[in-house]
Design a protein around this motif. Sequence first.
Motif, PDB file in Angstrom:
ATOM      1  N   UNK A 127      21.456  -4.834 -14.908  1.00  0.00           N
ATOM      2  CA  UNK A 127      20.747  -6.259 -15.104  1.00  0.00           C
ATOM      3  C   UNK A 127      18.851  -5.230 -15.322  1.00  0.00           C
ATOM      4  N   UNK A 128      18.223  -5.887 -16.227  1.00  0.00           N
ATOM      5  CA  UNK A 128      16.892  -5.580 -16.450  1.00  0.00           C
ATOM      6  C   UNK A 128      16.314  -5.040 -15.476  1.00  0.00           C
ATOM      7  N   UNK A 129      15.905  -4.033 -14.069  1.00  0.00           N
ATOM      8  CA  UNK A 129      15.194  -4.328 -13.025  1.00  0.00           C
ATOM      9  C   UNK A 129      14.175  -2.710 -12.978  1.00  0.00           C
ATOM     10  N   UNK A 130      13.556  -3.430 -11.931  1.00  0.00           N
ATOM     11  CA  UNK A 130      12.935  -1.618 -11.073  1.00  0.00           C
ATOM     12  C   UNK A 130      12.535  -2.181  -9.609  1.00  0.00           C
ATOM     13  N   UNK A 131      12.773  -1.500  -9.254  1.00  0.00           N
ATOM     14  CA  UNK A 131      12.939  -0.451  -7.830  1.00  0.00           C
ATOM     15  C   UNK A 131      11.640  -0.381  -7.483  1.00  0.00           C
ATOM     16  N   UNK A 132      11.320  -0.855  -6.128  1.00  0.00           N
ATOM     17  CA  UNK A 132      10.097  -0.762  -5.376  1.00  0.00           C
ATOM     18  C   UNK A 132      10.019  -0.148  -4.135  1.00  0.00           C
ATOM     19  N   UNK A 133      10.053   0.932  -3.444  1.00  0.00           N
ATOM     20  CA  UNK A 133      10.013   2.008  -2.519  1.00  0.00           C
ATOM     21  C   UNK A 133       8.948   1.908  -2.185  1.00  0.00           C
ATOM     22  N   UNK A 167       0.897  -1.498  -0.088  1.00  0.00           N
ATOM     23  CA  UNK A 167       0.414  -0.103   0.093  1.00  0.00           C
ATOM     24  C   UNK A 167       0.936   1.238   0.346  1.00  0.00           C
ATOM     25  N   UNK A 168       0.497   2.096  -0.975  1.00  0.00           N
ATOM     26  CA  UNK A 168       1.099   3.287  -1.146  1.00  0.00           C
ATOM     27  C   UNK A 168       3.132   2.915  -1.607  1.00  0.00           C
ATOM     28  N   UNK A 169       3.470   2.093  -2.177  1.00  0.00           N
ATOM     29  CA  UNK A 169       4.603   1.930  -2.751  1.00  0.00           C
ATOM     30  C   UNK A 169       4.721   2.430  -4.038  1.00  0.00           C
ATOM     31  N   UNK A 170       5.808   2.562  -3.863  1.00  0.00           N
ATOM     32  CA  UNK A 170       6.468   3.617  -5.455  1.00  0.00           C
ATOM     33  C   UNK A 170       6.637   2.873  -6.630  1.00  0.00           C
TER      34      UNK A 170
END
Length: 151
Positions: free
Chosen positions: A93-99, A80-83
């Motif tokens: 690496x092909x990657x993404x970030x979850x904050x 909830x409310x993560x970016x």
Amino acid sequence: RNIQKRGFDTLVGLKDKEDVQMINFVKKTKAIRKIGFLFKRGDGPINYSWNERYFILDGKTLMYYNDAGDKTPKGVTKLKEADVSPIGKIDERDAFVVEVPSVRRTFYLSGPTKSETEAWREAILAAIDEDFPGSSKHVNFDLQNTVLPDG
């Protein structure tokens, strides 16, 4: 080894008894959006390496385990409310970030392929966006050629 949920009744990539147990768990838990292996970057400051972890996206909760057969998650985070960042290059690496600001956690995640990375990112965004109809929790920052410190 890659287990993916397709609908609620079909799993592909099943190989052993642990996978059959996971099918039974998924069938009982209708909020499961996606399960499978991702690479998670270590939290540092000592470990910044990419470690393969088994993830379950259950509703708005992201859980990860050292292995698919583990009974207790290594980590559990409410989304909830993560970016969520766009996919970019992190340590090549092909990657993404979850904050997740509420718990001051940042996850660097990468799938075994770019398409699997995209599928996980979209599943996480869909889970988050349920709370915010008509809006998007996409973060606009550039990850191209990001290299994080080794320690």
